[in-house]
Design a protein around this motif. Structure first.
Motif, PDB file in Angstrom:
ATOM      1  N   GLY A 368       0.761  -1.235   0.000  1.00 20.25           N
ATOM      2  CA  GLY A 368       0.000   0.000   0.000  1.00 20.25           C
ATOM      3  C   GLY A 368       0.791   1.282   0.000  1.00 20.25           C
ATOM      4  N   LEU A 369       2.115   1.209  -0.211  1.00 18.98           N
ATOM      5  CA  LEU A 369       2.927   2.422  -0.249  1.00 18.98           C
ATOM      6  C   LEU A 369       3.127   2.879  -1.692  1.00 18.98           C
ATOM      7  CD1 LEU A 369       5.543   1.542   2.499  1.00 18.98           C
ATOM      8  CD2 LEU A 369       3.690   3.215   2.660  1.00 18.98           C
ATOM      9  N   ASN A 370       3.219   4.184  -1.875  1.00 18.88           N
ATOM     10  CA  ASN A 370       3.335   4.789  -3.194  1.00 18.88           C
ATOM     11  C   ASN A 370       4.804   5.140  -3.440  1.00 18.88           C
ATOM     12  OD1 ASN A 370       2.983   6.151  -5.597  1.00 18.88           O
ATOM     13  ND2 ASN A 370       2.042   7.954  -4.668  1.00 18.88           N
ATOM     14  N   VAL A 371       5.538   4.222  -4.058  1.00 23.50           N
ATOM     15  CA  VAL A 371       6.977   4.387  -4.243  1.00 23.50           C
ATOM     16  C   VAL A 371       7.295   4.546  -5.724  1.00 23.50           C
ATOM     17  CG1 VAL A 371       9.252   3.314  -3.954  1.00 23.50           C
ATOM     18  CG2 VAL A 371       7.531   3.106  -2.154  1.00 23.50           C
ATOM     19  N   LYS A 372       8.005   5.618  -6.047  1.00 25.62           N
ATOM     20  CA  LYS A 372       8.441   5.890  -7.414  1.00 25.62           C
ATOM     21  C   LYS A 372       9.934   5.590  -7.531  1.00 25.62           C
ATOM     22  CE  LYS A 372       9.154   9.726 -10.662  1.00 25.62           C
ATOM     23  NZ  LYS A 372       9.022  11.198 -10.849  1.00 25.62           N
ATOM     24  N   LEU A 373      10.292   4.729  -8.460  1.00 23.58           N
ATOM     25  CA  LEU A 373      11.691   4.328  -8.637  1.00 23.58           C
ATOM     26  C   LEU A 373      12.380   5.180  -9.690  1.00 23.58           C
ATOM     27  CD1 LEU A 373      14.097   2.400  -8.186  1.00 23.58           C
ATOM     28  CD2 LEU A 373      13.067   0.882  -9.906  1.00 23.58           C
ATOM     29  N   GLN A 374      13.602   5.597  -9.372  1.00 20.96           N
ATOM     30  CA  GLN A 374      14.434   6.323 -10.323  1.00 20.96           C
ATOM     31  C   GLN A 374      15.854   5.771 -10.239  1.00 20.96           C
ATOM     32  OE1 GLN A 374      14.106  10.583 -10.030  1.00 20.96           O
ATOM     33  NE2 GLN A 374      15.923  10.960 -11.263  1.00 20.96           N
ATOM     34  N   MET A 375      16.368   5.230 -11.347  1.00 19.25           N
ATOM     35  CA  MET A 375      17.738   4.719 -11.404  1.00 19.25           C
ATOM     36  C   MET A 375      18.641   5.801 -11.986  1.00 19.25           C
ATOM     37  SD  MET A 375      17.449   1.673 -10.123  1.00 19.25           S
ATOM     38  CE  MET A 375      19.122   1.074 -10.448  1.00 19.25           C
ATOM     39  N   VAL A 376      19.761   6.076 -11.309  1.00 18.92           N
ATOM     40  CA  VAL A 376      20.653   7.149 -11.742  1.00 18.92           C
ATOM     41  C   VAL A 376      22.095   6.661 -11.727  1.00 18.92           C
ATOM     42  CG1 VAL A 376      19.096   8.948 -10.884  1.00 18.92           C
ATOM     43  CG2 VAL A 376      20.914   8.070  -9.392  1.00 18.92           C
ATOM     44  N   ASP A 377      22.962   7.372 -12.448  1.00 16.33           N
ATOM     45  CA  ASP A 377      24.394   7.083 -12.423  1.00 16.33           C
ATOM     46  C   ASP A 377      24.996   7.594 -11.116  1.00 16.33           C
ATOM     47  OD1 ASP A 377      24.378   5.876 -14.930  1.00 16.33           O
ATOM     48  OD2 ASP A 377      24.695   7.787 -15.970  1.00 16.33           O
ATOM     49  N   VAL A 378      26.218   7.136 -10.825  1.00 12.94           N
ATOM     50  CA  VAL A 378      26.812   7.406  -9.523  1.00 12.94           C
ATOM     51  C   VAL A 378      26.977   8.897  -9.248  1.00 12.94           C
ATOM     52  CG1 VAL A 378      29.160   7.101 -10.437  1.00 12.94           C
ATOM     53  CG2 VAL A 378      28.737   6.830  -7.988  1.00 12.94           C
ATOM     54  N   ALA A 379      27.327   9.692 -10.255  1.00  6.62           N
ATOM     55  CA  ALA A 379      27.526  11.125 -10.026  1.00  6.62           C
ATOM     56  C   ALA A 379      26.243  11.801  -9.554  1.00  6.62           C
ATOM     57  CB  ALA A 379      28.044  11.791 -11.304  1.00  6.62           C
ATOM     58  N   GLU A 380      25.095  11.356 -10.066  1.00  9.87           N
ATOM     59  CA  GLU A 380      23.805  11.894  -9.643  1.00  9.87           C
ATOM     60  C   GLU A 380      23.369  11.279  -8.322  1.00  9.87           C
ATOM     61  OE1 GLU A 380      20.401  14.368 -10.111  1.00  9.87           O
ATOM     62  OE2 GLU A 380      22.337  14.315 -11.141  1.00  9.87           O
ATOM     63  N   TRP A 381      23.652   9.997  -8.155  1.00  9.16           N
ATOM     64  CA  TRP A 381      23.261   9.260  -6.941  1.00  9.16           C
ATOM     65  C   TRP A 381      23.865   9.885  -5.686  1.00  9.16           C
ATOM     66  CZ3 TRP A 381      26.804   6.571  -3.852  1.00  9.16           C
ATOM     67  CH2 TRP A 381      26.261   5.716  -2.890  1.00  9.16           C
ATOM     68  N   VAL A 382      25.116  10.329  -5.752  1.00  9.60           N
ATOM     69  CA  VAL A 382      25.788  10.920  -4.599  1.00  9.60           C
ATOM     70  C   VAL A 382      25.000  12.106  -4.060  1.00  9.60           C
ATOM     71  CG1 VAL A 382      27.849  12.196  -3.877  1.00  9.60           C
ATOM     72  CG2 VAL A 382      28.090  10.106  -5.209  1.00  9.60           C
ATOM     73  N   LYS A 383      24.331  12.840  -4.930  1.00  7.60           N
ATOM     74  CA  LYS A 383      23.571  14.014  -4.502  1.00  7.60           C
ATOM     75  C   LYS A 383      22.393  13.628  -3.615  1.00  7.60           C
ATOM     76  CE  LYS A 383      24.687  16.371  -8.845  1.00  7.60           C
ATOM     77  NZ  LYS A 383      24.122  16.936 -10.100  1.00  7.60           N
ATOM     78  N   TYR A 384      21.866  12.433  -3.816  1.00  8.76           N
ATOM     79  CA  TYR A 384      20.766  11.952  -2.989  1.00  8.76           C
ATOM     80  C   TYR A 384      21.263  11.243  -1.732  1.00  8.76           C
ATOM     81  CZ  TYR A 384      17.693  12.821  -6.974  1.00  8.76           C
ATOM     82  OH  TYR A 384      16.988  13.422  -7.982  1.00  8.76           O
ATOM     83  N   TYR A 385      22.473  10.708  -1.808  1.00  8.66           N
ATOM     84  CA  TYR A 385      23.009   9.867  -0.732  1.00  8.66           C
ATOM     85  C   TYR A 385      23.706  10.682   0.350  1.00  8.66           C
ATOM     86  CZ  TYR A 385      25.328   5.666   1.185  1.00  8.66           C
ATOM     87  OH  TYR A 385      25.763   4.639   1.980  1.00  8.66           O
ATOM     88  N   SER A 386      24.364  11.776  -0.032  1.00  8.94           N
ATOM     89  CA  SER A 386      25.108  12.594   0.917  1.00  8.94           C
ATOM     90  C   SER A 386      24.414  13.938   1.119  1.00  8.94           C
ATOM     91  CB  SER A 386      26.544  12.821   0.420  1.00  8.94           C
ATOM     92  OG  SER A 386      27.251  11.597   0.330  1.00  8.94           O
ATOM     93  N   LYS A 387      24.555  14.478   2.325  1.00  5.04           N
ATOM     94  CA  LYS A 387      23.901  15.741   2.668  1.00  5.04           C
ATOM     95  C   LYS A 387      24.537  16.913   1.924  1.00  5.04           C
ATOM     96  CE  LYS A 387      22.519  14.203   7.279  1.00  5.04           C
ATOM     97  NZ  LYS A 387      22.725  14.347   8.733  1.00  5.04           N
ATOM     98  N   PRO A 388      23.699  17.904   1.584  1.00  2.00           N
ATOM     99  CA  PRO A 388      22.246  17.975   1.751  1.00  2.00           C
ATOM    100  C   PRO A 388      21.538  17.092   0.726  1.00  2.00           C
ATOM    101  CG  PRO A 388      23.025  19.916   0.592  1.00  2.00           C
ATOM    102  CD  PRO A 388      24.256  19.147   0.993  1.00  2.00           C
ATOM    103  N   PHE A 389      20.572  16.303   1.168  1.00  2.00           N
ATOM    104  CA  PHE A 389      19.914  15.339   0.293  1.00  2.00           C
ATOM    105  C   PHE A 389      19.129  16.059  -0.804  1.00  2.00           C
ATOM    106  CE2 PHE A 389      19.628  12.725   4.415  1.00  2.00           C
ATOM    107  CZ  PHE A 389      20.892  12.209   4.231  1.00  2.00           C
ATOM    108  N   ALA A 390      19.397  15.670  -2.045  1.00  2.00           N
ATOM    109  CA  ALA A 390      18.782  16.348  -3.197  1.00  2.00           C
ATOM    110  C   ALA A 390      17.276  16.146  -3.248  1.00  2.00           C
ATOM    111  CB  ALA A 390      19.416  15.844  -4.487  1.00  2.00           C
ATOM    112  N   ALA A 391      16.774  15.062  -2.659  1.00  2.00           N
ATOM    113  CA  ALA A 391      15.341  14.766  -2.752  1.00  2.00           C
ATOM    114  C   ALA A 391      14.494  15.682  -1.871  1.00  2.00           C
ATOM    115  CB  ALA A 391      15.085  13.312  -2.367  1.00  2.00           C
ATOM    116  N   GLU A 392      15.077  16.202  -0.807  1.00  8.33           N
ATOM    117  CA  GLU A 392      14.279  17.022   0.116  1.00  8.33           C
ATOM    118  C   GLU A 392      13.682  18.233  -0.600  1.00  8.33           C
ATOM    119  OE1 GLU A 392      16.879  17.894   3.399  1.00  8.33           O
ATOM    120  OE2 GLU A 392      16.670  15.884   4.265  1.00  8.33           O
ATOM    121  N   PRO A 393      12.410  18.580  -0.324  1.00  6.37           N
ATOM    122  CA  PRO A 393      11.586  18.106   0.791  1.00  6.37           C
ATOM    123  C   PRO A 393      10.753  16.865   0.512  1.00  6.37           C
ATOM    124  CG  PRO A 393      10.454  19.878  -0.319  1.00  6.37           C
ATOM    125  CD  PRO A 393      11.756  19.688  -1.043  1.00  6.37           C
ATOM    126  N   GLU A 394      11.026  16.142  -0.561  1.00  6.02           N
ATOM    127  CA  GLU A 394      10.319  14.888  -0.807  1.00  6.02           C
ATOM    128  C   GLU A 394      10.848  13.794   0.118  1.00  6.02           C
ATOM    129  OE1 GLU A 394       9.454  13.646  -5.030  1.00  6.02           O
ATOM    130  OE2 GLU A 394      11.001  15.123  -5.415  1.00  6.02           O
TER     131      GLU A 394
END
Length: 500
Positions: A368-394
């Motif tokens: 019942g959870l609404n999860v959207k998947l996005q696959m990215v290359d490592v250079a983009e992934w780091v932005k979501y993995y390390s602070k400040p998190f790129a996804a915020e405020p999501e």
């Protein structure tokens, strides 16, 4: 055949070609991910470390992964001075690839640069978070390093710090200068990297004269390149491609695959939703299908042999019905469980990663959870993995693998779980204090202190632990090289020999 007296043109050509073939000491290594930078203070990131760690940039000490001994590298010896201070005696006669002499000033600069707030160095955040490190030069080849709180394993910590010359600016470099046996000869971003052997290296001369790194994201393609002779080593291939016992090796790679949850944003700020995510995952269904059957279900951020690992800890059992109940309870209390959650996967992170992430998305949707998947290359992934998190405020979930082959949780827990941790998705004052207490504990009590931290993490559920991974590599039969637990994070060219 006597080449000197041969007159036949074909034979002459054959004689001329033979020495070149016999002296073929160049290697090609095909990697699963590109490099977004070649900065030495980022060498703890596996795709970067495989190229530059101990090849271009060396460390003070080095862990022998075969027996757990700590070996000299740029430091020849060290002793505890008390009060958190260790004295390191540095190797003399060492030069950087730019011709400058290696001295204690370079060590001091490397420490200050790696830990500087002006740079976001992963080595600093990953290994030295939650402590203050103060270097004091004694003489050209002696340096005192003081840690606060005192670190009984400071010499082991120094096996992670890459040393750069004092002239290196306080910003990321594209032209790393190190004391290692190789220099960066060419970097064609996205295509290849070339390292050349140095003639003036302080240590034994390696057999490999030149290494060319190529990048191919497809597992089968990497395996085929070694099989056909287009490459010599593929450090990471899929289990399904590891079919040749003459060239293929399996090894425990000390990696833990997990999902990091940003617990600061609803609905992931509710522990019931976090526990539901854990219960939604059928981990056993992955083993032997998309994940090697020799992998283990992960219960900790670190592998089971790490100090303080608690064998009584487990992950929540696969129970989608209970997951649905927890989500319903949270919804009744006003938690916005229908809100879209962004889930980020790292392309090429491990074999079948895309398929694994798609299956996880389906499992989360089933409860019942609404999860959207996005696959990215490592250079983009780091932005979501390390602070400040790129996804915020999501709200976000980030897939990752964490490597700790050094046996102590201090290499993992601060930057993964402390409020100020670079890659921490949680902030809990009690957990912060427990991490600080364990970091400064020595002797027999250290394991118990870390066990307490692991239990607190399990209570808070800031992750979805998945698997302690097993790696598979393919190595050309012309090489004398066997992968180890360190192969996923570093690949020392000096360890490669050629068969006669």
């Amino acid at each position: 055949m006597n080449c000197k007296n041969t007159l036949l043109s074909g034979a002459v050509l054959l004689c001329l070609a033979a020495p070149a073939f016999a002296a073929d000491t160049d290697v090609k290594i095909v990697l699963n991910e590109e490099l977004e930078n070649v900065e030495p203070c980022m060498a703890s990131q596996s795709n970067i470390g495989r190229v530059i760690l101990q090849n271009i940039s060396e460390t003070m000490t080095e862990l022998n992964v075969k027996n757990g001994d700590l070996m000299p590298r740029l430091a020849t010896s060290w002793e505890d001075q008390g009060d958190g201070t260790w004295r390191f005696h540095l190797r003399e006669g060492v030069k950087f690839s730019d011709g400058s002499d290696f001295t204690a000033e370079d060590v001091k600069h490397s420490i200050e640069r790696t830990l500087s707030k002006d740079m976001t160095c992963e080595i600093g955040a990953k290994y030295f978070g939650g402590m203050t490190i103060t270097p004091t030069i004694v003489d050209d080849h002696t340096i005192d390093i003081k840690s606060d709180p005192a670190q009984p394993i400071l010499p082991l910590l120094m096996s992670t710090l890459t040393i750069v010359p004092k002239s290196t600016p306080m910003e990321f470099t594209r032209e790393p200068v190190g004391t290692g046996p190789y220099v960066l000869a060419n970097w064609d971003p996205g295509q290849s990297i070339e390292l050349d052997r140095r003639d003036d290296y302080w240590g034994d001369e390696p057999a490999v004269t030149k290494a060319t790194y190529l990048f191919r994201s497809d597992d089968a393609v990497r395996a085929a390149m070694v099989q056909t002779g287009e490459a010599d080593i593929a450090p990471l291939i899929s289990q399904t491609d590891a079919t040749n016992p003459e060239t293929d090796f399996s090894y425990p790679n000390s990696e833990t695959t997990y999902l990091r949850l940003d617990t600061s944003i609803a609905p992931l700020d509710d522990v019931r939703v976090r526990k539901a995510l854990n219960m939604a995952v059928d981990r056993e269904a992955f083993l032997g299908t998309l994940i090697p059957d020799t992998a283990e279900v992960a219960t900790h951020m670190t592998v089971p042999t790490t100090l303080g690992a608690d064998e009584d800890l487990g992950v929540p059992p696969y129970d989608p019905d209970q997951a649905k109940k927890l989500i319903a309870e949270a919804k009744a209390d006003g938690v916005p469980v229908d809100k879209e959650i962004l889930m980020i996967g790292r392309r090429g992170n491990f074999p079948n990663v895309t398929e694994v992430m798609e299956a996880l998305q389906q499992m989360f949707g089933d409860v019942g959870l609404n999860v959207k998947l996005q696959m990215v290359d490592v250079a983009e992934w780091v932005k979501y993995y390390s602070k400040p998190f790129a996804a915020e405020p999501e709200p976000s979930i980030v897939e990752a693998m964490h490597d700790n082959n050094r046996g102590d949780p201090v290499f993992s827990m601060y930057f993964k779980y402390a409020c100020d941790g670079l890659q921490s998705g949680i902030c809990n004052e009690e957990l912060d204090q427990e991490i600080a207490d364990a970091t400064g504990t020595s002797g027999e009590g250290r394991g118990d202190a870390w066990r307490k931290v692991f239990r607190k993490v399990a209570e808070l559920s800031p992750d979805v632990f998945l698997f302690h991974m097993v790696g598979y590599s393919r190595v050309s039969q012309r090489l004398d090289f066997t992968p180890t637990i360190a192969t996923n994070s570093e690949l020392q060219l000096s360890q490669i020999k050629f068969k006669n």
